[in-house]
Design an enzyme around this catalytic site. Sequence first.
Site, PDB file in Angstrom:
ATOM      1  N   ASN A   1       0.767  -1.041   0.030  1.00 34.72           N
ATOM      2  CA  ASN A   1      -0.131   0.092   0.084  1.00 34.72           C
ATOM      3  C   ASN A   1       1.210   1.129   0.542  1.00 34.72           C
ATOM      4  OD1 ASN A   1      -1.742   2.149   0.932  1.00 34.72           O
ATOM      5  ND2 ASN A   1      -2.628   1.516   3.193  1.00 34.72           N
TER       6      ASN A   1
ATOM      7  N   LYS B   1       0.009   4.553  -0.295  1.00 36.05           N
ATOM      8  CA  LYS B   1      -0.821   5.774   0.505  1.00 36.05           C
ATOM      9  C   LYS B   1       0.007   7.169  -0.226  1.00 36.05           C
ATOM     10  CE  LYS B   1       0.136   3.648   4.724  1.00 36.05           C
ATOM     11  NZ  LYS B   1       0.371   3.409   6.169  1.00 36.05           N
TER      12      LYS B   1
ATOM     13  N   HIS C   1      -9.759   1.156   4.631  1.00 38.03           N
ATOM     14  CA  HIS C   1      -8.304   1.078   5.579  1.00 38.03           C
ATOM     15  C   HIS C   1      -8.574   2.213   6.213  1.00 38.03           C
ATOM     16  CE1 HIS C   1      -4.388   2.783   6.228  1.00 38.03           C
ATOM     17  NE2 HIS C   1      -3.418   1.667   5.329  1.00 38.03           N
TER      18      HIS C   1
ATOM     19  N   GLU D   1      -6.850   4.932   7.686  1.00 40.53           N
ATOM     20  CA  GLU D   1      -6.445   6.157   7.191  1.00 40.53           C
ATOM     21  C   GLU D   1      -7.991   6.660   6.889  1.00 40.53           C
ATOM     22  OE1 GLU D   1      -2.813   5.561   5.583  1.00 40.53           O
ATOM     23  OE2 GLU D   1      -1.773   4.930   7.619  1.00 40.53           O
TER      24      GLU D   1
ATOM     25  N   GLU E   1      -5.700  -4.964  10.362  1.00 40.10           N
ATOM     26  CA  GLU E   1      -4.536  -3.514  10.395  1.00 40.10           C
ATOM     27  C   GLU E   1      -5.181  -3.364  12.233  1.00 40.10           C
ATOM     28  OE1 GLU E   1      -2.526  -2.525   6.604  1.00 40.10           O
ATOM     29  OE2 GLU E   1      -3.873  -1.513   6.723  1.00 40.10           O
TER      30      GLU E   1
ATOM     31  N   GLY F   1       2.506   2.446  10.993  1.00 39.63           N
ATOM     32  CA  GLY F   1       3.141   3.719  10.515  1.00 39.63           C
ATOM     33  C   GLY F   1       4.239   4.024  12.039  1.00 39.63           C
TER      34      GLY F   1
ATOM     35  N   SER G   1       3.429  -2.518  10.382  1.00 43.16           N
ATOM     36  CA  SER G   1       4.365  -1.867  10.270  1.00 43.16           C
ATOM     37  C   SER G   1       5.600  -3.159  10.695  1.00 43.16           C
ATOM     38  CB  SER G   1       5.211  -1.642  12.182  1.00 43.16           C
ATOM     39  OG  SER G   1       4.800   0.153  12.728  1.00 43.16           O
TER      40      SER G   1
HETATM   41  C1  PEP Z   1      -0.846   0.214   5.971  1.00 44.03           C
HETATM   42  O1  PEP Z   1      -1.372   1.182   6.136  1.00 44.03           O
HETATM   43  O2  PEP Z   1      -1.841  -0.667   5.611  1.00 44.03           O
HETATM   44  C2  PEP Z   1       0.264  -0.013   6.646  1.00 44.03           C
HETATM   45  C3  PEP Z   1       0.579  -1.114   7.085  1.00 44.03           C
HETATM   46  O3  PEP Z   1       1.513   0.428   7.148  1.00 44.03           O
HETATM   47  P1  PEP Z   1       2.560   0.744   7.227  1.00 44.03           P
HETATM   48  O4  PEP Z   1       3.914  -1.191   6.843  1.00 44.03           O
HETATM   49  O5  PEP Z   1       3.603   1.231   7.729  1.00 44.03           O
HETATM   50  O6  PEP Z   1       2.825   0.337   9.419  1.00 44.03           O
END
Ligand code: PEP
Length: 251
Positions: A9, A11, A96, A98, A168, A174, A214
């Site tokens: 992803n 973003k 997601h 976000e 998630e 992040g 992460s």
């Molecule tokens: C995401 O935003 O889907 C995600 C998993 O981000 P990160 O791997 O940066 O934590």
Amino acid sequence: MRKNIVAGNWKMNTTLNEGVGLAKDVNEALKNVTPKCDVVICVPFTHLAPVCGVIDQQKLGLGAENCADHKSGAYTGEVSAPMVASTGATYVILGHSERRQYYGETAETLKEKVRLALDNNLTPIFCIGEVLEQRENGSYLDVVKGQIEEALFDLSAEDFSKLILAYEPVWAIGTGKTATDDQAQEMHAFIRSVIANKYGNEVADNMSILYGGSCKPSNAKALFAKPDVDGGLIGGASLDAESFMGIVTAF
Ligand code: PEP
């Protein structure tokens, strides 16, 4: 059959040139390995058609990071599921955290998005996950169950089977703070049991449930070794071809 999947992803990162370059790098790297998982990159809308032109979709799937909750019309600035499909993309991330947090996406809008994605032969990668407070107060299982029930349980078993789920935990996205492999396994097994109760064991067993938050080459192996973790949705680490491939090859 349940598939292992690693999906990036991106973003709101990379200019068009940078994005096409990154896609080419991942595509090139995949020529030298036979991954034990499907590999997908989900990129900004502006990058979809050009990236589609430089990758081999037999080895590297392509998806959007969102789509509109309407098919067409006076929705300035939105990008519809038919538009995404017309670029050659075949996946779309929906729900997601976000999008839920910053753009007010609700179960109702997500239901529409899922419907439109499926109607246009896009595979939704549907995200669910609790915030830190819910993890700490012990309501995290109920929260995730509610997210699945509210947005997805109107679907027929046939349509539900077309989804990919991504757990998630918002506190891990992040932040550099990954859920432990045991925390991921607990949630993934729980999600599978929620699906089994509604749609039966076969649908639940065949559902790919990805972990996101992460995830990086150093922790992917332990996470993917868990029986109910079928891969990852990767944010930050998908922006570098080498680290993304480090996760792909963790299977
Ligand atoms: C995401 O935003 O889907 C995600 C998993 O981000 P990160 O791997 O940066 O934590």
